[in-house]
Design an enzyme around this catalytic site. Structure first.
Site, short mmCIF file in Angstrom:
data_model
loop_
_atom_site.label_atom_id
_atom_site.label_comp_id
_atom_site.label_asym_id
_atom_site.label_seq_id
_atom_site.Cartn_x
_atom_site.Cartn_y
_atom_site.Cartn_z
CG ASN A 28 -16.43 -0.51 0.33
OD1 ASN A 28 -17.29 0.01 -0.98
ND2 ASN A 28 -15.15 -1.10 -0.30
NE ARG A 111 -13.81 3.00 0.67
CZ ARG A 111 -13.62 3.26 -1.18
NH1 ARG A 111 -14.22 2.37 -1.81
NH2 ARG A 111 -12.62 3.89 -1.57
CG HIS A 200 -7.46 5.14 -2.37
ND1 HIS A 200 -5.83 5.39 -3.33
CD2 HIS A 200 -8.04 4.40 -3.17
CE1 HIS A 200 -6.62 5.10 -4.34
NE2 HIS A 200 -7.63 3.95 -3.99
NE ARG A 261 -10.94 7.52 -10.88
CZ ARG A 261 -10.80 6.77 -9.64
NH1 ARG A 261 -9.89 6.34 -8.57
NH2 ARG A 261 -12.01 5.73 -9.20
CD GLU A 404 -8.58 -0.38 0.65
OE1 GLU A 404 -9.19 1.63 1.05
OE2 GLU A 404 -8.34 -0.51 -0.12
#
Length: 431
Positions: A28, A111, A200, A261, A404
């Protein structure tokens, strides 16, 4: 995305030969970091995990943990770029007898944040795939360049090995156009590739499938609302194993209130800040992505600290928490309506897995929808999937730890097993 074969079985359903290469390295690559895990897909066990951070600085740090015996090791010192970072990772793995030159390594899974509309499944990387990921940089300027760097560096280190891209957006490509389209001029939207992509995706895929397993049902028989609540947060409505709606949009900015955010805002806020506030586009971008959400509301983006402040009577922290929960509850209700029937609501990621007050508050008042949390079950901490709703609840409420890296490794290994490492890049299955 269709479900993938068990990591211990071949695509045809039979057992994999014991001598077949069974390891997958998951990478990743961020703008200044590389997270990695090496897994053995015969039993989904982890052989090593690690992180390289602050790449390009004098104080770069590599932390490597072998899980086959031995202690964690840490290096502090300059690591110039991603190429140097991956070479350092390769050296650490080699020191544990797990080197990238091992015949046991079947593939490297990467990823990739944005795959647009073309990549609906994990894909073996070739020149055409690299070009398409590069073409998507304008809609993922912070993520896709770093992902590309990681892929290209890994390809240079092992050009003979399948490199597989697993896209955050792929799980959401099953959304109907009614959910994916924004109500703006069609020609403008198509010209600039403006639509809801969602993110996601590997987490939502894994958690929705694990939730079905927890209920003792097949994924195609279960409707799940997945709430991935970390510093970044997103919700998805999953009908029978397929995503039909998700909260993040063209970018990861839309949707739930997050750590830094804003999530949903009136688009005219941007014009107002330009015209009245005199702010530039870059300043507004920074405001909405880095100085909004929980940190903008109360100065903290750590839910543990916010709850501590709430318990001490801090009104600003209470307001931030209430706004966070209000938005979360709205999405639960909206996705309940989208699905029509809900079998489970699943909480996952850092906040979702660990913040019992968030889970309790999110479903409070939704008893008429069949959503109830058992206080004692909700207070239990653990690393396994579990139900936190009463036994007789009409809708199950679950905590399902996400994984993940395992999802990326599983998809990578399934693809390499099915294709023998020569899977199509931009063939019909990906266009």
């Amino acid at each position: 995305m269709s479900s993938h074969p068990s990591p211990t079985t071949a695509a045809s359903g039979g057992p994999r030969p014991a001598t077949r290469a069974s390891r997958v390295l998951v990478l990743n690559s961020g703008s200044s970091s590389v997270k990695y895990q090496l897994l053995d897909m015969r039993d989904s066990s982890r052989l090593a995990v690690g992180l390289v951070e602050r790449i390009g600085e004098e104080t770069s740090r590599l932390k490597h943990t072998p899980l086959t015996g031995g202690r964690s090791r840490e290096q502090i010192g300059p690591i110039a770029d991603h190429g140097a970072a991956l070479k350092a990772v390769a050296a650490e793995l080699a020191a544990d007898g797990l080197g990238l030159d091992s015949a046991e390594l079947a593939a490297i899974g990467h990823r990739v944040v944005h795959g647009g509309q073309r990549f609906t499944e994990p894909t073996v990387v070739d020149d055409a795939v690299l070009a398409e990921i590069e073409r998507l940089i304008p809609v993922a300027p912070l993520h896709n360049p770093a992902n590309l760097t990681g892929i290209r560096t890994a390809m240079a280190l092992r050009p003979d090995l399948p490199q597989v891209a697993v896209f955050d957006t792929a799980f959401h490509t099953t959304m109907p156009e009614s959910a994916a389209r924004y109500a703006i001029d069609v020609r403008t939207a198509d010209e600039h590739r403006i639509r809801r992509y969602g993110f996601h995706g590997t987490s939502h895929a894994y958690v929705s499938r694990e939730t079905a397993r927890l209920l003792g049902k097949a994924p195609e028989d279960v409707n799940v609302i997945v709430l991935h609540l970390g510093n970044g947060a997103s919700a998805s409505a999953v009908r029978g194993g397929r995503c039909v709606d998700t909260s993040m949009g063209l970018t990861p900015l839309e949707g739930l209130v997050m750590g830094t955010r804003s999530g949903d805002v009136d688009p005219a806020v941007i014009f107002h800040l330009q015209r009245v506030g005199g702010m530039s586009t870059d300043e507004i971008d920074t405001l909405l992505n880095k100085r909004s959400g929980l940190i903008g509301l109360c100065g903290d983006n750590d839910m543990r600290e916010i709850r501590r402040r709430v318990d001490e009577g801090d009104e600003q922290a209470r307001l931030a928490f209430d706004i966070y929960i209000h938005r979360l509850k709205k999405y639960i209700g909206a996705y309940y309506a989208v699905l029509g029937r809900v079998d489970a609501v699943a909480f996952t990621a850092g906040v979702g897995e660990n913040a019992a007050p968030v889970r309790e508050a999110a479903v409070a008042g939704l008893e008429q929808l069949g959503l109830v949390v058992d206080g004692d079950l909700n207070a239990v901490r653990g690393g396994e999937p579990r139900l936190i709703s009463p036994r007789d609840a009409r809708v199950a409420v679950a905590v399902v730890p996400t994984d993940e890296e395992l999802e990326i490794a599983t998809q990578t290994y399934a693809l390499v097993g099915e294709s023998g490492g020569s899977g199509a890049g931009l063939g019909e299955g990906n266009a």
